[in-house]
Write a protein that holds these residues in place. Structure first.
Motif, mmCIF file in Angstrom:
data_model
loop_
_atom_site.group_PDB
_atom_site.id
_atom_site.type_symbol
_atom_site.label_atom_id
_atom_site.label_comp_id
_atom_site.label_asym_id
_atom_site.label_seq_id
_atom_site.Cartn_x
_atom_site.Cartn_y
_atom_site.Cartn_z
ATOM 1 N N ALA A 183 -0.302 6.115 12.677
ATOM 2 C CA ALA A 183 -1.091 7.310 12.408
ATOM 3 C C ALA A 183 -0.711 7.917 11.063
ATOM 4 C CB ALA A 183 -0.878 8.332 13.528
ATOM 5 N N LEU A 184 0.596 7.892 10.746
ATOM 6 C CA LEU A 184 1.063 8.426 9.472
ATOM 7 C C LEU A 184 0.449 7.666 8.297
ATOM 8 C CD1 LEU A 184 3.073 10.367 8.029
ATOM 9 C CD2 LEU A 184 4.776 8.536 8.198
ATOM 10 N N ALA A 185 0.284 6.349 8.467
ATOM 11 C CA ALA A 185 -0.271 5.511 7.402
ATOM 12 C C ALA A 185 -1.795 5.471 7.420
ATOM 13 C CB ALA A 185 0.281 4.093 7.515
ATOM 14 N N GLY A 186 -2.409 6.026 8.462
ATOM 15 C CA GLY A 186 -3.861 6.019 8.546
ATOM 16 C C GLY A 186 -4.436 4.716 9.072
ATOM 17 N N TYR A 187 -3.653 3.983 9.889
ATOM 18 C CA TYR A 187 -4.093 2.712 10.450
ATOM 19 C C TYR A 187 -4.282 2.858 11.963
ATOM 20 C CZ TYR A 187 -2.637 -0.081 6.318
ATOM 21 O OH TYR A 187 -2.502 -0.635 5.084
ATOM 22 N N THR A 188 -5.061 1.967 12.535
ATOM 23 C CA THR A 188 -4.977 1.769 13.977
ATOM 24 C C THR A 188 -3.668 1.030 14.232
ATOM 25 O OG1 THR A 188 -6.073 -0.392 13.954
ATOM 26 C CG2 THR A 188 -7.480 1.568 14.126
ATOM 27 N N GLN A 189 -3.163 1.063 15.450
ATOM 28 C CA GLN A 189 -1.865 0.440 15.695
ATOM 29 C C GLN A 189 -1.908 -1.069 15.470
ATOM 30 O OE1 GLN A 189 0.239 1.864 19.101
ATOM 31 N NE2 GLN A 189 1.686 0.157 19.145
ATOM 32 N N HIS A 218 0.845 -1.193 0.000
ATOM 33 C CA HIS A 218 0.000 0.000 0.000
ATOM 34 C C HIS A 218 0.879 1.241 0.000
ATOM 35 C CE1 HIS A 218 -2.964 2.934 1.417
ATOM 36 N NE2 HIS A 218 -3.877 2.080 0.991
ATOM 37 N N LYS A 219 0.447 2.275 -0.719
ATOM 38 C CA LYS A 219 1.234 3.501 -0.809
ATOM 39 C C LYS A 219 1.509 4.099 0.567
ATOM 40 C CE LYS A 219 -0.089 4.873 -5.494
ATOM 41 N NZ LYS A 219 -0.738 5.908 -6.339
ATOM 42 N N ALA A 220 0.581 3.957 1.467
ATOM 43 C CA ALA A 220 0.778 4.496 2.820
ATOM 44 C C ALA A 220 1.937 3.802 3.516
ATOM 45 C CB ALA A 220 -0.504 4.344 3.636
ATOM 46 N N LEU A 221 2.063 2.472 3.318
ATOM 47 C CA LEU A 221 3.169 1.749 3.927
ATOM 48 C C LEU A 221 4.496 2.106 3.257
ATOM 49 C CD1 LEU A 221 1.677 -1.790 4.623
ATOM 50 C CD2 LEU A 221 2.197 0.014 6.255
ATOM 51 N N GLU A 222 4.480 2.335 1.946
ATOM 52 C CA GLU A 222 5.690 2.787 1.270
ATOM 53 C C GLU A 222 6.135 4.127 1.845
ATOM 54 O OE1 GLU A 222 7.816 1.655 -0.715
ATOM 55 O OE2 GLU A 222 6.950 -0.030 -1.793
ATOM 56 N N HIS A 223 5.177 4.988 2.149
ATOM 57 C CA HIS A 223 5.492 6.287 2.740
ATOM 58 C C HIS A 223 6.143 6.100 4.104
ATOM 59 C CE1 HIS A 223 5.346 10.525 3.463
ATOM 60 N NE2 HIS A 223 4.465 10.427 4.443
ATOM 61 N N VAL A 224 5.672 5.135 4.874
ATOM 62 C CA VAL A 224 6.253 4.841 6.178
ATOM 63 C C VAL A 224 7.694 4.357 6.027
ATOM 64 C CG1 VAL A 224 6.169 3.230 8.119
ATOM 65 C CG2 VAL A 224 4.094 4.404 7.381
ATOM 66 N N LEU A 225 7.938 3.462 5.076
ATOM 67 C CA LEU A 225 9.287 2.940 4.864
ATOM 68 C C LEU A 225 10.253 4.056 4.476
ATOM 69 C CD1 LEU A 225 8.512 -0.385 2.940
ATOM 70 C CD2 LEU A 225 8.979 -0.078 5.379
ATOM 71 N N LEU A 226 9.805 4.977 3.641
ATOM 72 C CA LEU A 226 10.646 6.114 3.262
ATOM 73 C C LEU A 226 10.913 7.017 4.463
ATOM 74 C CD1 LEU A 226 9.086 7.065 -0.199
ATOM 75 C CD2 LEU A 226 11.327 6.029 0.204
ATOM 76 N N HIS A 227 9.894 7.224 5.297
ATOM 77 C CA HIS A 227 10.046 8.048 6.498
ATOM 78 C C HIS A 227 11.067 7.409 7.441
ATOM 79 C CE1 HIS A 227 8.756 10.909 9.620
ATOM 80 N NE2 HIS A 227 8.958 9.899 10.458
#
Length: 297
Positions: free
Chosen positions: A205-211, A180-189
């Motif tokens: 929170a950055l990816a828009g998920y619950t923990q 998911h693009k959100a997880l790719e964003h997390v990996l880059l962060h």
């Protein structure tokens, strides 16, 4: 089979990664990565999975795989059996090889090989025999010698006429869709702020998920827990600093994001099976020996 994304780490002084692994090993599972991969089996037999291809492999099996092509080699070994070395691996990014082709016109024929590798290629015994000494030497080579061996290996792959495509011509790698693009964003962060105070709750929170959802999604896509992934990334970066700087163990510990030296030592021992100071001594000795051999040659 569940599909995992492998994270390929390069040191700051490397253009490509050359390594070997035995069994059991964490990446021996159905997985993909954005890098090209040259894979040579040195021991065991079993089943090959590349894209939609399923076949058999034995020692001497040489394959060249393009980016994001799912793959796995499953050895026929008994549960709990330990194999010192199952295969030799070389991995490199598309940017590196494309820049090399732009700089050196002599490499342009390799573009055909790169295009063919998108479906996965398997080579004959002669090519595997030619590749074995090159891939073996790459495990310890330093400096310019690494590039000489790498392009020698590429010459073997490009000039060998007896190679065959593994996945069907209709198969299109869609591995990127699994992340998911959100997880790719997390990996880059994480890559950008590895030394910072990275909390799983913040990344969720950055990816828009619950923990809890983030934890499951992260493990599903990387094959690792969030904490294990962060620690492995930090240990990999510490290895780079241990080898290429004169920073103390304490300085490097904090530079890569660990909060205390005891935890750094414990995690390093867990991930590398050796202490940081012993790792530095061993690798600097190997580097010095390799430099001396290069000068003698």
């Amino acid at each position: 089979m569940r599909l995992y994304r492998e994270v390929v780490e390069l040191r700051c002084d490397e253009s490509f990664k050359a390594w070997s692994h035995g069994l059991p090993y964490e990446t021996v599972k159905w997985h993909f990565h954005p890098e090209y991969e040259i894979h040579l089996v040195t021991s065991t037999s079993g089943r090959t999975f590349v894209g939609d291809y399923v076949g058999r492999f034995a020692p001497g099996n040489l394959a060249f795989l393009g980016p994001n092509l799912p793959h796995n080699w499953v050895s026929d070994v008994a549960p709990g059996e330990i194999v010192a070395q199952r295969g030799l691996v070389v991995q490199f990014g598309d940017g590196f090889i494309r820049r090399a082709i732009e700089s050196f016109p002599e490499l342009r024929p390799a573009t055909v090989l790169l295009d063919e590798s998108l479906g996965g290629l398997e080579y004959d015994e002669a090519a595997a025999e030619a590749a074995l000494p090159l891939m073996t030497a790459l495990q310890t080579a330093q400096g310019i010698a690494r590039l000489e061996l790498f392009f020698g290996l590429m010459r073997v792959l490009a000039t060998c006429g007896r190679r065959r495509r593994l996945s069907s011509v209709h198969y299109q790698p869609c591995a990127r869709d699994y992340v998911h693009k959100a997880l790719e964003h997390v990996l880059l962060h994480i890559d950008r702020d590895l030394a910072g105070n990275i909390r799983e709750s913040q990344m969720a929170a950055l990816a828009g998920y619950t923990q809890s959802s983030f934890s499951r999604a992260f493990r599903r896509q990387t094959g690792q827990s969030f904490v294990h992934y962060i620690n492995e990334k930090r240990i990999a970066r510490s290895c780079d600093l241990l080898l290429h700087t004169n920073g103390s163990i304490i300085e490097i510990c904090f530079q890569v994001g660990f909060k205390n030296v005891s935890n750094f030592n414990r995690q390093f021992l867990l991930h590398r099976k050796i202490t940081p100071s012993a790792w530095r001594r061993a690798h600097r000795l190997a580097e010095a020996q390799g430099l001396a051999q290069t000068r003698a040659a």
